[in-house]
Every structure is written in structure tokens, then in C-alpha cells.
Design a protein around this motif. Structure first.
Motif, PDB file in Angstrom:
ATOM      1  N   GLU A  58     -24.635  -8.342  33.051  1.00  0.00           N
ATOM      2  CA  GLU A  58     -24.574  -8.426  34.507  1.00  0.00           C
ATOM      3  C   GLU A  58     -24.088  -9.788  35.001  1.00  0.00           C
ATOM      4  OE1 GLU A  58     -28.317  -5.499  35.603  1.00  0.00           O
ATOM      5  OE2 GLU A  58     -28.714  -7.474  34.756  1.00  0.00           O
ATOM      6  N   LEU A  59     -23.856 -10.708  34.074  1.00  0.00           N
ATOM      7  CA  LEU A  59     -23.515 -12.076  34.460  1.00  0.00           C
ATOM      8  C   LEU A  59     -22.206 -12.132  35.240  1.00  0.00           C
ATOM      9  CD1 LEU A  59     -24.263 -15.039  34.366  1.00  0.00           C
ATOM     10  CD2 LEU A  59     -23.216 -15.210  32.109  1.00  0.00           C
ATOM     11  N   TYR A  60     -21.201 -11.392  34.797  1.00  0.00           N
ATOM     12  CA  TYR A  60     -19.915 -11.404  35.489  1.00  0.00           C
ATOM     13  C   TYR A  60     -20.063 -10.882  36.915  1.00  0.00           C
ATOM     14  CZ  TYR A  60     -15.087 -10.269  36.689  1.00  0.00           C
ATOM     15  OH  TYR A  60     -13.878 -10.176  37.324  1.00  0.00           O
ATOM     16  N   ASP A  61     -20.818  -9.788  37.082  1.00  0.00           N
ATOM     17  CA  ASP A  61     -21.022  -9.223  38.416  1.00  0.00           C
ATOM     18  C   ASP A  61     -21.746 -10.201  39.330  1.00  0.00           C
ATOM     19  OD1 ASP A  61     -19.773  -6.762  37.963  1.00  0.00           O
ATOM     20  OD2 ASP A  61     -21.569  -5.924  37.033  1.00  0.00           O
ATOM     21  N   LEU A  62     -22.730 -10.915  38.800  1.00  0.00           N
ATOM     22  CA  LEU A  62     -23.452 -11.899  39.605  1.00  0.00           C
ATOM     23  C   LEU A  62     -22.516 -13.020  40.047  1.00  0.00           C
ATOM     24  CD1 LEU A  62     -26.135 -12.951  40.758  1.00  0.00           C
ATOM     25  CD2 LEU A  62     -26.459 -14.203  38.606  1.00  0.00           C
ATOM     26  N   GLU A  63     -21.691 -13.520  39.148  1.00  0.00           N
ATOM     27  CA  GLU A  63     -20.748 -14.586  39.490  1.00  0.00           C
ATOM     28  C   GLU A  63     -19.788 -14.128  40.587  1.00  0.00           C
ATOM     29  OE1 GLU A  63     -18.934 -15.489  35.780  1.00  0.00           O
ATOM     30  OE2 GLU A  63     -20.593 -16.754  35.087  1.00  0.00           O
ATOM     31  N   LYS A  64     -19.352 -12.865  40.508  1.00  0.00           N
ATOM     32  CA  LYS A  64     -18.421 -12.334  41.503  1.00  0.00           C
ATOM     33  C   LYS A  64     -19.100 -12.219  42.864  1.00  0.00           C
ATOM     34  CE  LYS A  64     -16.977  -8.032  41.285  1.00  0.00           C
ATOM     35  NZ  LYS A  64     -16.229  -6.797  40.900  1.00  0.00           N
ATOM     36  N   ILE A  65     -20.367 -11.770  42.888  1.00  0.00           N
ATOM     37  CA  ILE A  65     -21.103 -11.634  44.142  1.00  0.00           C
ATOM     38  C   ILE A  65     -21.281 -12.997  44.806  1.00  0.00           C
ATOM     39  CG2 ILE A  65     -23.373 -11.101  45.123  1.00  0.00           C
ATOM     40  CD1 ILE A  65     -23.558  -8.846  43.013  1.00  0.00           C
ATOM     41  N   ILE A  66     -21.673 -13.996  44.009  1.00  0.00           N
ATOM     42  CA  ILE A  66     -21.873 -15.344  44.554  1.00  0.00           C
ATOM     43  C   ILE A  66     -20.569 -15.899  45.117  1.00  0.00           C
ATOM     44  CG2 ILE A  66     -22.491 -17.732  43.986  1.00  0.00           C
ATOM     45  CD1 ILE A  66     -24.392 -16.564  41.850  1.00  0.00           C
ATOM     46  N   HIS A  67     -19.473 -15.685  44.391  1.00  0.00           N
ATOM     47  CA  HIS A  67     -18.170 -16.181  44.840  1.00  0.00           C
ATOM     48  C   HIS A  67     -17.757 -15.523  46.156  1.00  0.00           C
ATOM     49  CE1 HIS A  67     -14.101 -17.774  44.541  1.00  0.00           C
ATOM     50  NE2 HIS A  67     -13.645 -16.549  44.792  1.00  0.00           N
TER      51      HIS A  67
END
Length: 280
Positions: A248-257
Motif C-alpha cells: 500500500e506504500l505506493y498508493d499512500l505516497e500518491k494520495i499524499i502527493h
């Protein structure tokens, strides 16, 4: 957004190509096996060909093994994650059919090491951008969510079965070299992505409510929000604390961005979690 998704698809296809190269150039010819469903398909193809006289390619078997798993993953894991897994499985099977099986070396040690390195790069790149190679990744995620046990446990069981069967059907030496391949590929994945199944994210942001809503739309995870103050600006902020899986790390980074590109995020490797890990 389009460029980000295009980059993701390109990396998934590249990972599929590298996975096929590791198999057809190194592992298949040496009867050394990869991990997960790829190794299972490879072992089944060898057994069918050598003991039954039925010639079926690793690529076709890999595709057949993944079809029911991908269907279950669509409903149980998430459509986005599964779509990229479908792309990975399709192109891996395609490349396995297109690329000829060539023995670049007769040294089984070289085949085991180089095959493991290339396979590790393939999986590591896919995980780094939030995708997977399908198969055991999806099975492990589903089982992990049911009883909240580490995903690595299921990989260990699957790979142990492959190693034992490699030793039973072929020489015990093949099982030992399969262990070497799995070790090398795991170390490479660790170097590219992360060796922990779970990571802790600490996010300092001015938009905690918006981030919380966006995160909960994408993943079922509990979040703790604490008040925070900037030491230099003295601005009142919030600290968001949550534990997620490495997938889920990639999805979290995308949401924050997307929500707050100015947020400060610290990702910490998490050795263990006790209590409630997910939001019901």
C-alpha cells in the motif's frame, strides 16, 4: 495522473520481461526454480514434460494458475492492485512464450545466482510502484487480512513446498540451488523495496481531515491524529500515524502527493504490530 499511471504500467511490463528472462535464460534450463506461482508453474511444466510426456510451457501454466486467484483478488484485495497484477501476469506469460529457452551457461551456480538476481529486480520494481506479479502476492494478502499474520509466512510455506518437490522429483542438489535462488531474489527485493511486510507512516500536515478521508477511501487502516506545531514557523499542524503493508506504500505516497504535496512524511520499517491493525 496520466503520466504516473503510464509510468506504472511501463515498469510492470519491464518487470514481466525481466521475470521471463530470468526463467528462460537461467532457471528453466538448469531445473532451478523461482518463488511463488512462477516457480510452481515452472516445476509443473518440468514434471509434465519429464514424467508424463505432456509438453506445456511455463507461461501457459502461469496464466492458468493465476486466473482464479486474479478473480478472487478483484473482489477481496482491490480492483486497482489486481489490474496491475493482471497486466504483469499477461505480459510475463507472453514473454515466456516469445523468448526462447536458451542455456547461457552450463554452470548451475551461475544460473541460480543470476536467475535469482534478475527475478528479484523484476519483483522489487513491481512492488516499489505499488503493483505485484500476481499469484502468491494476492493469495498472501487475502490470507493475511483474514487472520492478520505476516504475509511472509505464506511465501515461506509456498516456497518450502517448491523446494521439497524439486528435491523429490529431481536431484536434491536442485533443491539446494533453488534455495540459493530464493535467497538471492529475496535479498535483491529487500534492497530495491523493503524487507518488512508492514511499515509505519508518520505524516505532518495541514490537511489531516482531507488526507484521512482520501486514505480511508483507498485502504482499510486505522489512523491516529495528534496535534503538532512547527518548530520554526510555529504553525499548528497535525501528525497522522498509521501502519500499512508494503503493497500500500505506493498508493499512500500518491494520495499524499495529490492532497498535500507540502506534507512531511517519514516511513519507518515495522518489525511487528500488536492490537488492531485495520479499521473495521
Amino acid at each position: 495522473m496520466f503520466m504516473m499511471e503510464a509510468k506504472r504500467i511501463i515498469v510492470v511490463i519491464l518487470g514481466a520481461l525481466l521475470n521471463a528472462i530470468s526463467l528462460n535464460f537461467f532457471l528453466i534450463g538448469a531445473n532451478v526454480y523461482a518463488s511463488g506461482f512462477t516457480g510452481a508453474a515452472q516445476l509443473m511444466a518440468s514434471v509434465f514434460n519429464d514424467f508424463i510426456g505432456f509438453n506445456i510451457s511455463t507461461g501457459i501454466l502461469l496464466l492458468l494458475l493465476n486466473i482464479p486467484v486474479l478473480l478472487i483478488g478483484w473482489y477481496k484485495v482491490g480492483k486497482g492492485f489486481t489490474i496491475y497484477s493482471i497486466i504483469s501476469v499477461f505480459f510475463t506469460s507472453l514473454f515466456l512464450q516469445i523468448i526462447p529457452v536458451i542455456a547461457l551457461s552450463n554452470d548451475i551456480m551461475l544460473n541460480a545466482v543470476f536467475g535469482g538476481v534478475i527475478a528479484g529486480v523484476a519483483v522489487g520494481l513491481s512492488l516499489k510502484i505499488g503493483a505485484s506479479t500476481g499469484g502468491m502476492d494476492i493469495v498472501a494478502m487475502i490470507l493475511s487480512r483474514l487472520n492478520d499474520k505476516p504475509i511472509g509466512n505464506y511465501f515461506l510455506i509456498m516456497n518450502a513446498v517448491i523446494i521439497v518437490l524439486a528435491g523429490v522429483f529431481y536431484e536434491p542438489e536442485n533443491a539446494l540451488y533453488t534455495m540459493l535462488t530464493l535467497y538471492v531474489s529475496t535479498r535483491v527485493i529487500d534492497a530495491i523495496h523493503t524487507r518488512h511486510e508492514k511499515v509505519t507512516a508518520m505524516i505532518v500536515t495541514l490537511k489531516a481531515d482531507e488526507l484521512q478521508q482520501a486514505i480511508h477511501k483507498k485502504m482499510v487502516r486505522g489512523i491516529t491524529i495528534l496535534p503538532a506545531k512547527g518548530a520554526y514557523t510555529k504553525a499548528d499542524k497535525n501528525l497522522m500515524y498509521l501502519v500499512i503493508t508494503r503493497y500500500e506504500l505506493y498508493d499512500l505516497e500518491k494520495i499524499i502527493h495529490e492532497i498535500d504535496p507540502n506534507a512531511f512524511t517519514n516511513i519507518i520499517e515495522t518489525a511487528g504490530v500488536y492490537g488492531f491493525f485495520r479499521r473495521d
